[in-house]
Scaffold this active site. Structure first.
Site, PDB file in Angstrom:
ATOM      1  N   HIS A  46      -8.754  14.182 -11.586  1.00 20.58           N
ATOM      2  CA  HIS A  46      -9.225  13.417 -10.809  1.00 20.58           C
ATOM      3  C   HIS A  46      -8.748  11.686 -10.875  1.00 20.58           C
ATOM      4  O   HIS A  46      -8.149  11.582 -11.919  1.00 20.58           O
ATOM      5  CB  HIS A  46     -10.745  13.066 -10.916  1.00 20.58           C
ATOM      6  CG  HIS A  46     -11.662  14.475 -10.448  1.00 20.58           C
ATOM      7  ND1 HIS A  46     -12.785  14.640 -10.088  1.00 20.58           N
ATOM      8  CD2 HIS A  46     -11.050  15.811 -10.295  1.00 20.58           C
ATOM      9  CE1 HIS A  46     -13.002  15.821  -9.834  1.00 20.58           C
ATOM     10  NE2 HIS A  46     -12.247  16.303  -9.763  1.00 20.58           N
ATOM     11  N   GLU A  48     -10.247   9.031 -11.499  1.00 19.98           N
ATOM     12  CA  GLU A  48     -10.775   8.345 -12.471  1.00 19.98           C
ATOM     13  C   GLU A  48     -10.049   8.721 -13.936  1.00 19.98           C
ATOM     14  O   GLU A  48      -9.801   7.980 -14.716  1.00 19.98           O
ATOM     15  CB  GLU A  48     -12.215   8.543 -12.670  1.00 19.98           C
ATOM     16  CG  GLU A  48     -13.025   8.103 -11.432  1.00 19.98           C
ATOM     17  CD  GLU A  48     -13.174   8.998 -10.348  1.00 19.98           C
ATOM     18  OE1 GLU A  48     -12.392   9.992  -9.965  1.00 19.98           O
ATOM     19  OE2 GLU A  48     -14.448   9.281  -9.853  1.00 19.98           O
ATOM     20  N   CYS A  76     -17.804  11.979  -9.715  1.00 22.45           N
ATOM     21  CA  CYS A  76     -18.678  13.170 -10.111  1.00 22.45           C
ATOM     22  C   CYS A  76     -19.200  13.315 -11.436  1.00 22.45           C
ATOM     23  O   CYS A  76     -19.137  12.304 -12.340  1.00 22.45           O
ATOM     24  CB  CYS A  76     -17.629  14.323  -9.886  1.00 22.45           C
ATOM     25  SG  CYS A  76     -16.313  14.542 -11.168  1.00 22.45           S
ATOM     26  N   CYS A  79     -16.371  12.771 -14.171  1.00 22.48           N
ATOM     27  CA  CYS A  79     -15.737  11.685 -14.297  1.00 22.48           C
ATOM     28  C   CYS A  79     -16.778  10.687 -14.804  1.00 22.48           C
ATOM     29  O   CYS A  79     -16.481   9.530 -15.379  1.00 22.48           O
ATOM     30  CB  CYS A  79     -15.431  10.989 -12.783  1.00 22.48           C
ATOM     31  SG  CYS A  79     -13.848  12.085 -12.539  1.00 22.48           S
TER      32      CYS A  79
END
Length: 146
Positions: A46, A48, A76, A79
């Site tokens: 992801h 992040e 999410c 993260c």
């Protein structure tokens, strides 16, 4: 947030969901990332996570105290946990994520007692929300057409 949006645009150009993130310390970007799950076949990539990894390498430390992270979409759970564990002090995000948002939409991981390591990550939502949301809308509209 503009730099995070540029990262999201890079993701979209690669066929990835357009989410971007940057980690900032003292007004300087020390980590950048955009979704790379499809290209790398890795669920962990992801925006992040990539930005945090780069920031940790930049600092030569896993502790990112004094840093903020700008993300185009609400993080999410994974993260959010990475933001907490890396000691990032402020989260700034654009669009809310009603399906999996962990900074207030579905759950607020940052408010779970014991998880925030005796410090509170400040959350600032809705930063350039319309522009961040439009990137996602355009991406999924284009995907549906194909």
């Amino acid at each position: 947030m503009k730099a995070a949006i540029e990262e999201a645009r890079l993701a979209a150009e690669k066929g990835e969901c357009p989410i971007g993130a940057v980690v900032v310390s003292g007004g300087k970007i020390i980590g950048r990332g955009h979704n790379s799950r499809e290209a790398e076949n890795n669920a962990l990539l992801h925006a992040e996570i990539i930005a945090i990894q780069e920031a940790c390498a930049s600092r030569n430390s896993w502790r990112l105290e004094g840093c903020g992270i700008y993300v185009t979409l609400e993080p999410c759970v994974m993260c959010a946990g990475a933001i907490i564990n890396s000691r990032i002090e402020a989260l700034y995000f654009g669009a809310s994520e009603p399906n999996s948002g962990a900074a207030g939409s579905i759950i607020n991981v940052f408010n779970i007692n014991g998880l925030n390591l005796n410090r509170k990550t400040e959350i600032y939502a809705g930063i350039m929300e319309e522009e961040c949301g439009d990137l996602l809308k355009e991406f999924f509209e284009k995907l549906r057409k194909n």
